[in-house]
Motif scaffolding. Structure first.
Motif, PDB file in Angstrom:
ATOM      1  N   TYR A  19       0.976  -1.294  -0.461  1.00  0.00           N
ATOM      2  CA  TYR A  19       0.330  -0.082  -0.017  1.00  0.00           C
ATOM      3  C   TYR A  19       0.738   1.194  -0.024  1.00  0.00           C
ATOM      4  CZ  TYR A  19      -3.608   3.212   2.256  1.00  0.00           C
ATOM      5  OH  TYR A  19      -4.084   4.477   2.609  1.00  0.00           O
ATOM      6  N   LYS A  20       0.679   2.013  -1.297  1.00  0.00           N
ATOM      7  CA  LYS A  20       1.662   3.740  -1.000  1.00  0.00           C
ATOM      8  C   LYS A  20       3.022   3.038  -1.085  1.00  0.00           C
ATOM      9  CE  LYS A  20      -2.181   6.593  -0.321  1.00  0.00           C
ATOM     10  NZ  LYS A  20      -2.325   7.895   0.438  1.00  0.00           N
ATOM     11  N   GLY A  21       3.372   1.762  -1.585  1.00  0.00           N
ATOM     12  CA  GLY A  21       5.326   1.087  -1.539  1.00  0.00           C
ATOM     13  C   GLY A  21       5.046   0.951  -0.561  1.00  0.00           C
ATOM     14  N   LYS A  22       4.611   0.387   0.615  1.00  0.00           N
ATOM     15  CA  LYS A  22       4.602   0.299   1.946  1.00  0.00           C
ATOM     16  C   LYS A  22       4.026  -1.175   1.883  1.00  0.00           C
ATOM     17  CE  LYS A  22       5.191   3.906   4.701  1.00  0.00           C
ATOM     18  NZ  LYS A  22       5.118   5.079   5.964  1.00  0.00           N
ATOM     19  N   GLN A  23       4.963  -2.735   2.859  1.00  0.00           N
ATOM     20  CA  GLN A  23       4.052  -4.453   3.276  1.00  0.00           C
ATOM     21  C   GLN A  23       2.755  -4.233   3.643  1.00  0.00           C
ATOM     22  OE1 GLN A  23       5.011  -7.135   1.841  1.00  0.00           O
ATOM     23  NE2 GLN A  23       6.602  -6.280   0.627  1.00  0.00           N
ATOM     24  N   CYS A  24       1.831  -5.092   3.106  1.00  0.00           N
ATOM     25  CA  CYS A  24       0.517  -4.947   4.059  1.00  0.00           C
ATOM     26  C   CYS A  24       1.860  -5.871   5.428  1.00  0.00           C
ATOM     27  CB  CYS A  24       0.043  -5.171   3.471  1.00  0.00           C
ATOM     28  SG  CYS A  24      -1.042  -4.660   2.023  1.00  0.00           S
ATOM     29  N   GLY A  25       1.200  -5.607   7.091  1.00  0.00           N
ATOM     30  CA  GLY A  25       1.049  -6.197   7.317  1.00  0.00           C
ATOM     31  C   GLY A  25       1.856  -5.138   8.561  1.00  0.00           C
ATOM     32  N   SER A  26       2.262  -3.887   7.678  1.00  0.00           N
ATOM     33  CA  SER A  26       3.315  -3.177   8.832  1.00  0.00           C
ATOM     34  C   SER A  26       2.866  -1.560   8.636  1.00  0.00           C
ATOM     35  CB  SER A  26       4.704  -2.874   7.441  1.00  0.00           C
ATOM     36  OG  SER A  26       4.205  -1.918   6.815  1.00  0.00           O
ATOM     37  N   LEU A  27       1.095  -1.789   8.529  1.00  0.00           N
ATOM     38  CA  LEU A  27       0.869   0.190   8.033  1.00  0.00           C
ATOM     39  C   LEU A  27      -0.426   0.487   9.340  1.00  0.00           C
ATOM     40  CD1 LEU A  27      -0.672  -1.192   4.867  1.00  0.00           C
ATOM     41  CD2 LEU A  27       1.381   0.158   5.209  1.00  0.00           C
ATOM     42  N   ALA A  28       0.007  -0.637  10.296  1.00  0.00           N
ATOM     43  CA  ALA A  28      -0.787  -0.705  11.497  1.00  0.00           C
ATOM     44  C   ALA A  28      -0.241  -0.801  12.735  1.00  0.00           C
ATOM     45  CB  ALA A  28      -2.266  -1.088  11.417  1.00  0.00           C
ATOM     46  N   SER A  29      -0.616  -0.550  13.436  1.00  0.00           N
ATOM     47  CA  SER A  29      -0.006  -1.130  15.359  1.00  0.00           C
ATOM     48  C   SER A  29       0.388  -2.701  15.659  1.00  0.00           C
ATOM     49  CB  SER A  29      -0.759  -0.452  16.307  1.00  0.00           C
ATOM     50  OG  SER A  29      -2.146  -0.800  15.914  1.00  0.00           O
ATOM     51  N   ILE A  30      -0.388  -3.358  14.336  1.00  0.00           N
ATOM     52  CA  ILE A  30      -0.886  -4.993  14.634  1.00  0.00           C
ATOM     53  C   ILE A  30      -1.829  -5.274  13.235  1.00  0.00           C
ATOM     54  CG2 ILE A  30      -3.185  -5.191  15.986  1.00  0.00           C
ATOM     55  CD1 ILE A  30      -1.564  -6.801  17.579  1.00  0.00           C
ATOM     56  N   ALA A  31      -1.665  -6.363  13.302  1.00  0.00           N
ATOM     57  CA  ALA A  31      -1.462  -6.956  11.788  1.00  0.00           C
ATOM     58  C   ALA A  31      -1.716  -8.730  11.692  1.00  0.00           C
ATOM     59  CB  ALA A  31      -0.969  -6.452  10.362  1.00  0.00           C
ATOM     60  N   THR A  32      -2.468  -8.992  11.238  1.00  0.00           N
ATOM     61  CA  THR A  32      -2.260 -10.563  11.304  1.00  0.00           C
ATOM     62  C   THR A  32      -2.358 -11.367  10.296  1.00  0.00           C
ATOM     63  OG1 THR A  32      -5.048 -10.727  11.170  1.00  0.00           O
ATOM     64  CG2 THR A  32      -3.956 -10.135  13.801  1.00  0.00           C
ATOM     65  N   PHE A  33      -1.652 -12.534  10.129  1.00  0.00           N
ATOM     66  CA  PHE A  33      -1.467 -13.165   8.537  1.00  0.00           C
ATOM     67  C   PHE A  33      -2.546 -14.831   9.156  1.00  0.00           C
ATOM     68  CE2 PHE A  33       0.882 -10.166   8.430  1.00  0.00           C
ATOM     69  CZ  PHE A  33       2.029 -10.007   7.254  1.00  0.00           C
ATOM     70  N   SER A  34      -2.581 -15.085   7.517  1.00  0.00           N
ATOM     71  CA  SER A  34      -2.659 -16.250   7.570  1.00  0.00           C
ATOM     72  C   SER A  34      -2.243 -17.193   6.855  1.00  0.00           C
ATOM     73  CB  SER A  34      -4.690 -17.195   7.810  1.00  0.00           C
ATOM     74  OG  SER A  34      -4.885 -18.162   6.657  1.00  0.00           O
ATOM     75  N   PHE A  35      -1.293 -18.317   7.157  1.00  0.00           N
ATOM     76  CA  PHE A  35      -0.138 -18.970   6.154  1.00  0.00           C
ATOM     77  C   PHE A  35      -0.897 -20.606   6.158  1.00  0.00           C
ATOM     78  CE2 PHE A  35       2.264 -16.274   9.060  1.00  0.00           C
ATOM     79  CZ  PHE A  35       2.543 -15.208   7.950  1.00  0.00           C
ATOM     80  N   TYR A  36      -2.574 -20.765   6.410  1.00  0.00           N
ATOM     81  CA  TYR A  36      -3.035 -21.947   5.379  1.00  0.00           C
ATOM     82  C   TYR A  36      -2.931 -21.852   4.296  1.00  0.00           C
ATOM     83  CZ  TYR A  36      -7.243 -24.974   3.871  1.00  0.00           C
ATOM     84  OH  TYR A  36      -7.804 -25.395   3.190  1.00  0.00           O
ATOM     85  N   PRO A  37      -2.674 -23.625   3.197  1.00  0.00           N
ATOM     86  CA  PRO A  37      -1.639 -23.918   2.631  1.00  0.00           C
ATOM     87  C   PRO A  37      -2.019 -23.112   1.147  1.00  0.00           C
ATOM     88  CG  PRO A  37      -2.403 -25.328   4.401  1.00  0.00           C
ATOM     89  CD  PRO A  37      -3.074 -24.569   4.720  1.00  0.00           C
ATOM     90  N   GLY A  38      -3.234 -22.894   1.220  1.00  0.00           N
ATOM     91  CA  GLY A  38      -4.022 -22.260  -0.022  1.00  0.00           C
ATOM     92  C   GLY A  38      -3.267 -20.283  -0.295  1.00  0.00           C
ATOM     93  N   LYS A  39      -2.727 -19.938   0.874  1.00  0.00           N
ATOM     94  CA  LYS A  39      -2.490 -18.683   1.100  1.00  0.00           C
ATOM     95  C   LYS A  39      -1.331 -18.636   0.373  1.00  0.00           C
ATOM     96  CE  LYS A  39      -5.788 -16.376   3.423  1.00  0.00           C
ATOM     97  NZ  LYS A  39      -6.050 -18.419   3.799  1.00  0.00           N
ATOM     98  N   ASN A  40      -0.903 -17.338  -0.643  1.00  0.00           N
ATOM     99  CA  ASN A  40       0.451 -16.952  -1.150  1.00  0.00           C
ATOM    100  C   ASN A  40       1.370 -17.927  -0.774  1.00  0.00           C
ATOM    101  OD1 ASN A  40      -1.189 -15.205  -2.380  1.00  0.00           O
ATOM    102  ND2 ASN A  40      -0.428 -13.920  -3.658  1.00  0.00           N
ATOM    103  N   LEU A  41       0.903 -17.194   0.199  1.00  0.00           N
ATOM    104  CA  LEU A  41       2.652 -18.146   1.511  1.00  0.00           C
ATOM    105  C   LEU A  41       2.066 -18.811   3.019  1.00  0.00           C
ATOM    106  CD1 LEU A  41       5.256 -18.121   2.541  1.00  0.00           C
ATOM    107  CD2 LEU A  41       4.844 -16.278   4.466  1.00  0.00           C
ATOM    108  N   GLY A  42       2.053 -20.307   2.042  1.00  0.00           N
ATOM    109  CA  GLY A  42       1.227 -21.240   2.692  1.00  0.00           C
ATOM    110  C   GLY A  42       1.769 -22.287   3.204  1.00  0.00           C
TER     111      GLY A  42
END
Length: 369
Positions: free
Chosen positions: A171-194
């Motif tokens: 987002y505007k050149g910055k990685q998603c996950g670094s844009l707010a005070s806290i971020a969450t990710f899924s690494f479920y097998p079907g994700k881009n990073l699974g």
């Protein structure tokens, strides 16, 4: 190749996993030999690499993305009696994180064009009980973080990024996950990073959040057998951590291949019956999914199937109309954009290993519909 010879999946994990099988199995043998199955060295290695990739001080590995949302709520002090604003058009886990913490999800509509949370609908949903807003980077496309953050700042609310689908999106050149005070990710097998299994993660620059989440995920312990708070068994496994470390090295190239496929969809699909997600100039999606809408969704899916293309449905029932949340009193018509998307969406084939022949066939058939 004749149309009958095609059987194009919407997602094919086998192709990706075969390409990195030797690397992953080499790491699995190390985990196995060291018995590092629950947390430990290989999870820590992934956490360090992923924090560096996202651009945050901390990354915490947990057992899945739903748990990541739950722990984010707890770290922010959100619980019984609180409300959290959530987009109605998301996978249900976004709302589960709120509910598992004892709080109440308050749904809002999405934008009619970007399909991301509608910033102009948020303020009307704020009450004295509101503690946070969850913005979802839906299908991998970033929501308008600055617009939502401005509302959160005005009302003294937390902003949580649900980046479950946005590994490598910017987002505007910055990685998603670094844009707010806290971020969450899924690494479920079907994700881009699974992962090879279930896994999730949390990123933050806040040391206090990092410390508490690490305690909560591990039975409320900072020192073994000394439990400072009621905790959970929410650790990431060593095999999952090892597989994610291998795949993280390939993620940028895989995402670029997805973007190239998406670019061809955007430029070569010209059928006026097909509407695509609008891509703002500040959004650089990883194209976790490539979703389109059309008036006769079932007819379109059948047409694709007849020509050897397997479309898919992602979230055909919006959160506010799920039976699990009927006690909240929402009804059809409350969020028309989300409801339209849910009843008209189709996911086209999207994965880095899609062949040129498969891509060209898909584009041709979509245009023929």
């Amino acid at each position: 190749m004749s149309a009958n010879a095609f059987n194009i999946p919407c997602l094919d994990l086998t192709r990706q996993n075969q390409s990195v099988k030797a690397e992953i199995f080499e790491q699995f043998e190390l985990v196995f030999n060291e018995n590092a199955f629950a947390g430990g060295k290989y999870v820590e290695q992934f956490e360090n690499s992923f924090a560096s990739f996202v651009g945050t001080k901390y990354a915490i590995g947990v057992s899945n993305g739903t748990i990541a949302l739950h722990l984010a709520m707890l770290a922010l002090g959100i619980g019984t009696g609180d409300e959290v604003i959530v987009p109605a058009n998301t996978f249900i886990a976004t709302a589960w994180g709120v509910s598992h913490a004892g709080a109440t999800p308050v749904f809002v509509d999405c934008d009619a064009d970007t399909w991301e949370i509608a910033a102009d609908k948020i303020e009307a949903a704020i009450t004295p009980k509101t503690k946070a807003v969850i913005g979802v980077h839906l299908y991998g496309q970033p929501f308008d973080v600055d617009a939502v953050q401005a509302i959160c700042d005005k009302h003294k609310l937390h902003l949580i990024e649900d980046a479950a689908q946005a590994q490598g999106s910017t987002y505007k050149g910055k990685q998603c996950g670094s844009l707010a005070s806290i971020a969450t990710f899924s690494f479920y097998p079907g994700k881009n990073l699974g992962a090879c299994g279930e896994a999730g993660g949390i990123t933050t620059n806040n040391e206090a959040y990092d410390t508490q989440i690490r305690s909560l995920r591990n039975h409320g312990m900072k020192v073994r057998y000394y439990h400072d708070e009621i905790g959970y068994n929410y650790r990431m496994g060593g095999l999952e951590g090892a597989s994610l470390s291998v795949k993280l090295k390939h993620l940028p190239s895989w995402n670029e291949k997805r973007r190239a496929i998406a670019n061809r969809y955007h430029t070569e699909i010209t059928n006026p019956k097909i509407k695509m997600q609008v891509q703002p100039e500040w959004a650089n999606s990883n194209y976790h999914l490539f979703v389109v809408t059309t008036e006769d969704r079932d007819g379109f899916l059948e047409f694709l199937k007849q020509h050897g293309i397997n479309g898919a449905l992602h979230y055909p029932v919006p959160c506010h109309l799920q039976k699990a949340y009927e006690h909240l009193g929402y009804k059809e018509g409350d969020f028309p954009n989300s409801e339209y998307l849910a009843s008209h969406c189709v996911s086209l084939p999207m994965f880095a290993e899609l062949t040129q022949e498969e891509l060209e066939h898909t584009i041709k058939i979509v245009n023929q519909y």
